[in-house]
Design an enzyme around this catalytic site. Structure first.
Site, mmCIF file in Angstrom:
data_model
loop_
_atom_site.group_PDB
_atom_site.id
_atom_site.type_symbol
_atom_site.label_atom_id
_atom_site.label_comp_id
_atom_site.label_asym_id
_atom_site.label_seq_id
_atom_site.Cartn_x
_atom_site.Cartn_y
_atom_site.Cartn_z
ATOM 1 N N ASP A 118 0.359 -1.368 -0.151
ATOM 2 C CA ASP A 118 0.054 0.239 0.362
ATOM 3 C C ASP A 118 1.092 1.209 -0.053
ATOM 4 O O ASP A 118 1.974 1.004 0.066
ATOM 5 C CB ASP A 118 -0.501 0.023 0.933
ATOM 6 N N GLU A 151 -1.443 1.652 -4.972
ATOM 7 C CA GLU A 151 -0.565 2.719 -5.053
ATOM 8 C C GLU A 151 -1.751 4.436 -5.428
ATOM 9 O O GLU A 151 -1.448 5.042 -5.657
ATOM 10 C CB GLU A 151 0.590 3.418 -5.674
ATOM 11 N N TRP A 152 -2.888 3.351 -6.144
ATOM 12 C CA TRP A 152 -5.112 4.351 -6.206
ATOM 13 C C TRP A 152 -4.093 4.836 -7.509
ATOM 14 O O TRP A 152 -4.744 5.665 -7.805
ATOM 15 C CB TRP A 152 -4.460 5.094 -5.080
ATOM 16 N N GLY A 153 -3.242 5.119 -8.570
ATOM 17 C CA GLY A 153 -3.074 5.359 -9.882
ATOM 18 C C GLY A 153 -1.994 6.544 -9.555
ATOM 19 O O GLY A 153 -2.200 7.262 -10.578
ATOM 20 N N ASN A 155 0.655 8.256 -9.089
ATOM 21 C CA ASN A 155 1.736 8.713 -9.821
ATOM 22 C C ASN A 155 1.178 7.851 -11.448
ATOM 23 O O ASN A 155 2.867 7.542 -11.513
ATOM 24 C CB ASN A 155 2.690 7.496 -9.269
ATOM 25 N N ASP A 173 -10.836 3.602 -3.452
ATOM 26 C CA ASP A 173 -11.206 2.836 -2.683
ATOM 27 C C ASP A 173 -12.217 1.728 -3.742
ATOM 28 O O ASP A 173 -13.244 3.164 -3.474
ATOM 29 C CB ASP A 173 -10.214 2.048 -1.430
HETATM 30 C C1 GLA Z 1 -5.839 1.345 1.553
HETATM 31 C C2 GLA Z 1 -6.063 0.550 0.315
HETATM 32 C C3 GLA Z 1 -7.325 -0.375 0.960
HETATM 33 C C4 GLA Z 1 -6.980 -0.973 2.122
HETATM 34 C C5 GLA Z 1 -7.060 -0.272 3.420
HETATM 35 C C6 GLA Z 1 -6.523 -0.785 4.939
HETATM 36 O O1 GLA Z 1 -7.138 2.404 1.653
HETATM 37 O O2 GLA Z 1 -6.069 0.964 -0.850
HETATM 38 O O3 GLA Z 1 -7.453 -1.409 -0.248
HETATM 39 O O4 GLA Z 1 -5.773 -1.963 1.918
HETATM 40 O O5 GLA Z 1 -5.890 0.792 2.401
HETATM 41 O O6 GLA Z 1 -6.172 0.558 5.321
#
Ligand code: GLA
Length: 385
Positions: A118, A151-153, A155, A173
């Site tokens: 993460d 890394e949620w995109g 970068n 998320d």
């Molecule tokens: C981030 C991630 C989630 C999860 C939480 C855990 O938000 O994107 O998928 O792993 O952390 O705290």
């Protein structure tokens, strides 16, 4: 394909839950359908010992991680863990910054097969550098692991992570809603449709060994059966990792049926590995195509609206072309046999106009089988390609 604790249990995770999920997956048909990984997300961590080795939370995991991994492996399944490139995880537990090689070694010794990594608390880190460090650490530890970048995109990892991670998260998320977004001030959660839309420009970056990850499944976590079916089907069209996120020990039969539909899973797992694209849009209905190995196609007519909609598709006037996969389907030349992947019934051929009423937030999902007959030899001669 697997399961992860986060979407349902968040930080309330312990070894009983993990064992129960492994028991369920091994016996309820999911393992036979191809699901393998039992992944613990955030909040398993305790303290580091005097030498810096990470320990599991002793209250939640009193038997230790090695014993839990052994249990999961004993069911013929694989075992995954979670960490973060910063000092603390998103849930505030100890993470891997400065301990990457030590943590990778620990995971390998425990028998970990999958690491989700993460990006909380990493504002001052270079993303490519941080993920490369952990990739190299895992490699040095010597145990093959899936490396799932989370890394949620932020970068744009699709530009640089092909040789670093096996998959990369592309968005914020997910939460169990079909449409819209949930605001939390500094962060958001995204619905199925919002995440789906964000995948459209990213298909060129995905392929075997380096996938776009539109986040874990919310199937069974409170949406309607139609919405669950549409969510699952579209994640299959996207070649997404299929990581269930519900309570596998307590799920309705219709949810299990969605997870274990072999014909829909075959679209996800198809060896050609090409992410689907939108071919056309008619009011709320989007027509998606995904080229499959051996000349077949998958097609979805997705109703994004809440009301049911009649849709018709006159195949003979349509010509699907995909520059990325160099595949096309010219229905005025070649007739495909149709199979409905949710009713498991033949659904005619592309020689006839397709008309269907698609319920709100649901879809029609077809497989087009190439061994349909050519319309006639004369027509083919007039279409040299
Ligand atoms: C981030 C991630 C989630 C999860 C939480 C855990 O938000 O994107 O998928 O792993 O952390 O705290």
């Amino acid at each position: 394909m697997g399961w992860n604790s986060w979407n349902k249990f968040q930080c309330d995770v312990d070894e009983q839950i993990i064992r129960a999920m492994a028991d369920a997956m091994a016996t309820n048909g999911m393992k036979d359908a191809g699901y393998q990984y039992i992944n613990i997300d955030d909040c398993w961590q305790g303290q580091r010992d005097v030498q810096g080795f990470i320990q599991p939370d002793p209250k939640k995991f009193p038997s230790g991680m090695k014993a839990l991994a052994d249990y999961v492996h004993g069911k013929g399944l694989k075992f995954g863990l979670y960490s973060d490139a910063g000092a603390k995880t998103c849930g505030g537990r100890l993470a891997s910054r400065g301990h990457e090689y030590q943590d990778a070694l620990t995971y390998a010794q425990w028998g970990v097969d999958y690491l989700k990594y993460d990006w909380c608390g990493c504002e001052d880190l270079n993303a490519k550098g941080a993920y490369t460090t952990m990739r190299d650490a895992l490699h040095a530890a010597g145990r093959p692991m899936v490396f799932s970048m989370c890394e949620w995109g932020q970068n744009k990892p699709w530009h640089w992570a092909e040789d670093i991670g096996h998959s990369w998260r592309t968005t914020a998320d997910i939460y169990p809603a079909f449409d819209g977004a949930l605001e939390h001030g500094s962060w958001q959660q995204w619905s199925v449709l919002k995440i789906l839309d964000a995948q459209k420009p990213l298909r060129v970056f995905a392929g075997p060994g380096h996938w776009n990850d539109p986040d874990m499944l919310e199937v069974g976590n409170g949406m309607t059966v139609s919405e669950d079916r549409a969510h699952f089907s579209m994640w299959c069209m996207l070649c997404a990792p299929l990581i269930s996120g519900n309570d596998l020990a307590h799920m309705k039969p219709e949810v299990l049926q969605i997870f274990t539909n072999p014909e829909v899973i075959a679209v996800n797992q198809d060896k050609f590995g090409v992410q689907a694209f939108v071919y056309s849009t008619n009011a709320n209905v989007e027509i998606w195509f995904k080229p499959l190995a051996g000349g077949d196609w998958a097609m979805c007519a997705l109703n994004r609206g809440k009301q049911s909609q009649n849709t018709s598709f006159d195949w003979k006037n349509e010509k699907v072309g995909d520059a990325l996969s160099k595949r096309d389907a010219n229905f005025s030349v070649t007739t495909y046999a149709l199979q409905n992947l949710w009713t498991h019934q033949p659904a005619g051929t592309t020689a006839d106009v397709l008309s269907a009423e698609i319920p709100g937030h649901d879809l029609l999902m077809l497989r087009l089988k190439e061994n349909g007959t050519a319309l006639d030899a004369g027509a083919q001669k007039n279409h040299p390609h």
